[in-house]
Design a protein around this motif. Structure first.
Motif, short mmCIF file in Angstrom:
data_model
loop_
_atom_site.label_atom_id
_atom_site.label_comp_id
_atom_site.label_asym_id
_atom_site.label_seq_id
_atom_site.Cartn_x
_atom_site.Cartn_y
_atom_site.Cartn_z
N SER A 172 94.65 101.27 49.72
CA SER A 172 96.62 100.37 50.41
C SER A 172 96.59 99.14 49.15
O SER A 172 97.58 98.58 49.11
N ASP A 173 95.46 98.57 49.49
CA ASP A 173 95.52 97.67 48.64
C ASP A 173 95.19 96.79 47.16
O ASP A 173 95.25 96.73 46.09
N ALA A 174 94.63 97.92 46.52
CA ALA A 174 94.04 98.44 45.34
C ALA A 174 95.63 98.59 44.15
O ALA A 174 95.78 99.40 43.94
N LYS A 175 95.53 97.61 43.33
CA LYS A 175 97.25 97.58 42.21
C LYS A 175 96.23 98.50 41.36
O LYS A 175 97.52 99.17 40.73
N LYS A 176 95.13 98.45 41.14
CA LYS A 176 94.97 99.20 39.50
C LYS A 176 93.02 99.05 39.81
O LYS A 176 92.35 98.48 40.64
N ILE A 177 93.24 100.43 39.75
CA ILE A 177 91.59 101.03 39.41
C ILE A 177 91.36 101.28 37.40
O ILE A 177 91.56 101.53 37.08
N SER A 178 90.29 100.17 37.43
CA SER A 178 90.42 99.99 35.59
C SER A 178 88.69 100.51 34.97
O SER A 178 87.36 99.72 36.08
N SER A 179 88.10 101.28 34.27
CA SER A 179 86.68 101.16 33.85
C SER A 179 87.06 101.76 32.65
O SER A 179 87.32 103.31 31.78
N GLN A 180 86.31 101.23 31.22
CA GLN A 180 86.50 101.74 29.35
C GLN A 180 85.53 103.03 29.92
O GLN A 180 85.36 103.63 29.40
N SER A 181 84.04 102.58 30.30
CA SER A 181 82.98 103.61 30.57
C SER A 181 82.75 104.94 31.60
O SER A 181 82.45 105.64 31.08
N MET A 182 84.41 104.99 32.57
CA MET A 182 83.60 105.85 33.85
C MET A 182 84.43 107.24 32.52
O MET A 182 85.13 106.77 32.09
N LYS A 183 83.28 108.18 32.90
CA LYS A 183 83.53 109.03 33.17
C LYS A 183 84.06 110.45 34.15
O LYS A 183 84.66 112.01 33.61
N CYS A 184 83.93 110.25 35.20
CA CYS A 184 83.77 111.41 36.00
C CYS A 184 83.96 110.50 37.54
O CYS A 184 84.13 109.37 37.79
N LEU A 185 85.42 110.78 37.69
CA LEU A 185 85.83 110.55 39.03
C LEU A 185 86.52 111.19 40.07
O LEU A 185 87.97 112.16 39.71
N ARG B 176 89.39 111.32 47.00
CA ARG B 176 89.01 112.96 48.11
C ARG B 176 89.66 111.86 49.45
O ARG B 176 89.52 111.25 50.17
N HIS B 177 91.18 112.71 49.98
CA HIS B 177 91.01 112.32 51.10
C HIS B 177 91.08 110.79 50.94
O HIS B 177 90.52 109.73 52.95
N CYS B 178 91.33 109.73 50.43
CA CYS B 178 92.38 108.81 50.85
C CYS B 178 93.60 107.60 50.84
O CYS B 178 95.18 109.07 50.70
N THR B 179 93.44 106.73 51.14
CA THR B 179 95.27 105.94 51.76
C THR B 179 95.16 105.60 50.51
O THR B 179 94.67 104.29 49.98
N PHE B 180 96.83 105.66 49.67
CA PHE B 180 97.35 104.92 48.89
C PHE B 180 98.39 104.56 49.36
O PHE B 180 98.90 104.19 50.90
N SER B 181 98.57 103.55 48.61
CA SER B 181 99.66 102.17 49.03
C SER B 181 101.58 103.19 49.04
O SER B 181 101.45 104.35 48.28
N GLN B 182 102.45 102.82 50.52
CA GLN B 182 103.47 103.16 50.15
C GLN B 182 104.03 102.42 49.98
O GLN B 182 105.66 103.06 50.07
N ILE B 183 104.35 101.34 48.94
CA ILE B 183 105.04 100.01 48.33
C ILE B 183 105.15 100.63 46.99
O ILE B 183 105.82 100.08 46.72
N PHE B 184 103.50 100.73 46.46
CA PHE B 184 103.32 100.30 45.23
C PHE B 184 102.70 101.47 44.74
O PHE B 184 101.92 102.15 45.60
N ARG B 185 102.71 101.88 44.07
CA ARG B 185 101.51 102.83 43.17
C ARG B 185 100.73 102.28 42.05
O ARG B 185 100.49 101.48 41.09
N THR B 186 99.76 102.45 42.21
CA THR B 186 98.17 102.08 41.80
C THR B 186 98.18 103.20 40.60
O THR B 186 98.31 104.19 40.07
N ARG B 187 98.18 102.23 39.65
CA ARG B 187 97.69 102.49 38.52
C ARG B 187 95.64 102.96 38.38
O ARG B 187 95.56 101.44 38.40
N ILE B 188 95.80 103.81 37.65
CA ILE B 188 94.73 104.20 37.12
C ILE B 188 94.14 104.22 35.34
O ILE B 188 95.29 104.94 35.01
N TYR B 189 93.63 103.12 35.18
CA TYR B 189 92.59 103.02 33.51
C TYR B 189 91.78 103.32 33.41
O TYR B 189 90.59 102.33 33.79
N VAL B 190 91.70 104.94 32.41
CA VAL B 190 89.93 105.16 32.60
C VAL B 190 90.19 106.18 30.94
O VAL B 190 90.01 106.95 31.48
N PRO B 191 90.03 105.25 30.48
CA PRO B 191 90.76 106.31 28.93
C PRO B 191 90.06 107.08 28.45
O PRO B 191 89.67 107.54 27.84
#
Length: 313
Positions: free
Chosen positions: A110-123, A126-141
Motif C-alpha cells: 500500500s506504500d509502494a508507488k512503483k515496482i521497477s526492474s530492468q532485468s526481471m523476467k518472472c513476477l 499473490r494475495h497482496c494489498t495495494f493502496s486504496q488511494i493511488f495505483r502502484t506503477r509496475i515497470y518491468v520492460p
C-alpha cells in the motif's frame, strides 16, 4: 527466541561477508524488538552477495516493515517475500542488475508507488494489498511471465511489456476500487478516484493493454469480473495471443459482444477455453465440449488460425 537470535547472529554476522548462494529466513513468531534484527539479517545476506534470498513471515496478520531502502546487489537473482510490508523505496530494484525472479506473497504494497526492474523476467504477486488511494506503477520492460492473483484494492498499472509470453490474472471481490466508488460502496456520494475500476465513465485500459503482447493469457474471476469486462470492451489488440483461457468470466463469455470483441482483436488465436464452476450439491460430474470452426461458416471476425474451442463446466 533469544537462542534463535544468538544462533543466527553467530551464523550470519560472525562469518563476515563470505558469499552466500541461498538464504531462507522463516519465522512463525516475532516480538516487538525483533523487526530491526530481522532487517539486519536480511540486509546482511544481501551484503554477502546471496543469489537466492527468501523471507517468510507467518504472523497472523502482522507484516514486518522492511527498511525503506532499495536493495543493492550484483548477484541477487531470485527474491521471495512473504508476509512483509514493502515501503516506498524498497521495490526499486534498479541496483539489482541480475534479479530475474520476484515472488511476493501476502505482502502489504500500500506504500509502494512503483515496482521497477530492468532485468526481471518472472513476477508473481499473490494475495497482496495495494493502496486504496493511488495505483502502484509496475515497470518491468523485460518481463516474460506474470502472475497477478487475488489482490486487494486498486488495480496496479503495468507499463509496456513487449516480451511478455505468459500472463495469469485472477481477481476476487476485493480487487479494484470498491471502497472509493459508489458502484461498490453506497456510503460515498461520489467516486473519489479519477480512473476508478468500476466507473462506467472510465475508458482507460489499466491492465490488459500491458498484456497485449502475451502469447498465453489466463483470466479468472471469483465473485466479480467487472474489471475484465470493462477492459475487454476497450478492445485492446492481442497480436501474439495463441491461447486464451477464461475461468468463471460469465459476463464476458455469455455476452455475444464480449466474445466477438475478443475474437476480433486476437488475429492469431489458436485455442479458446471457457471454463465455468457451478456449485451444484450432490453433482460432481464435469462436462467438457470441444469444437472447431468450419472454414465455410467462419465469420470474418474469427481468426483463421483458431483451431479449437473448449467449454468446461
Amino acid at each position: 527466541m533469544e537462542k534463535l537470535r544468538d544462533f543466527v547472529d553467530h551464523l550470519l554476522l560472525l562469518r563476515g561477508r563470505a558469499p552466500l548462494e541461498t538464504c531462507w529466513l522463516n519465522f512463525a513468531q516475532l516480538s516487538d524488538g525483533d523487526a530491526r534484527r530481522v532487517n539486519l539479517w536480511f540486509r546482511h545476506a544481501v551484503l554477502c552477495e546471496v543469489q537466492v534470498l527468501r523471507l517468510d513471515l507467518i504472523l497472523n496478520g502482522f507484516r514486518l516493515k522492511l527498511d525503506d531502502l532499495p536493495l543493492v546487489s550484483r548477484r541477487l537473482a531470485k527474491l521471495n517475500l512473504s508476509g512483509v510490508h514493502l515501503m516506498h523505496n524498497f521495490p526499486d530494484f534498479s541496483c539489482c542488475p541480475v534479479l530475474e525472479h520476484l515472488d511476493v506473497f501476502f505482502c502489504d504494497l500500500s506504500d509502494a508507488k512503483k515496482i521497477s526492474s530492468q532485468s526481471m523476467k518472472c513476477l508473481n504477486i499473490r494475495h497482496c494489498t495495494f493502496s486504496q488511494i493511488f495505483r502502484t506503477r509496475i515497470y518491468v520492460p523485460n518481463l516474460i511471465s506474470l502472475r497477478l492473483e487475488n489482490y486487494w484494492y486498486r488495480t496496479p498499472v503495468f507499463e509496456v511489456m513487449p516480451l511478455i509470453v505468459d500472463a495469469f490474472v485472477r481477481v476476487h471481490d476485493r480487487s479494484g476500487d470498491w471502497y472509493s466508488c459508489t458502484s461498490g460502496n453506497a456510503d460515498y456520494e461520489e467516486c473519489l478516484c479519477e480512473d476508478c475500476d468500476f466507473c462506467h465513465s472510465n475508458t482507460n485500459c489499466v491492465l490488459l493493454q500491458a498484456l497485449s503482447q502475451a502469447k498465453n493469457l489466463v483470466l479468472t474471476a471469483q465473485e466479480q469480473e467487472f474489471i475484465f469486462k470493462r477492459e475487454l470492451m476497450q478492445s485492446p489488440t492481442f497480436n501474439n495471443l495463441k491461447t486464451l483461457l477464461l475461468i468463471n468470466c460469465f459476463c464476458v463469455a455469455f455476452d455475444l459482444h464480449g466474445i466477438t470483441s475478443i475474437l476480433r482483436h486476437t488475429p492469431v488465436l489458436e485455442k479458446l477455453i471457457l471454463e465455468f464452476s457451478f456449485e451444484v450439491p450432490e453433482h460432481d460430474d464435469e462436462v467438457e465440449m470441444k469444437g472447431s470452426c468450419s472454414q465455410m461458416e467462419r465469420s470474418s471476425a474469427i481468426s483463421k488460425h483458431l483451431k479449437l474451442v473448449i467449454v468446461k463446466c
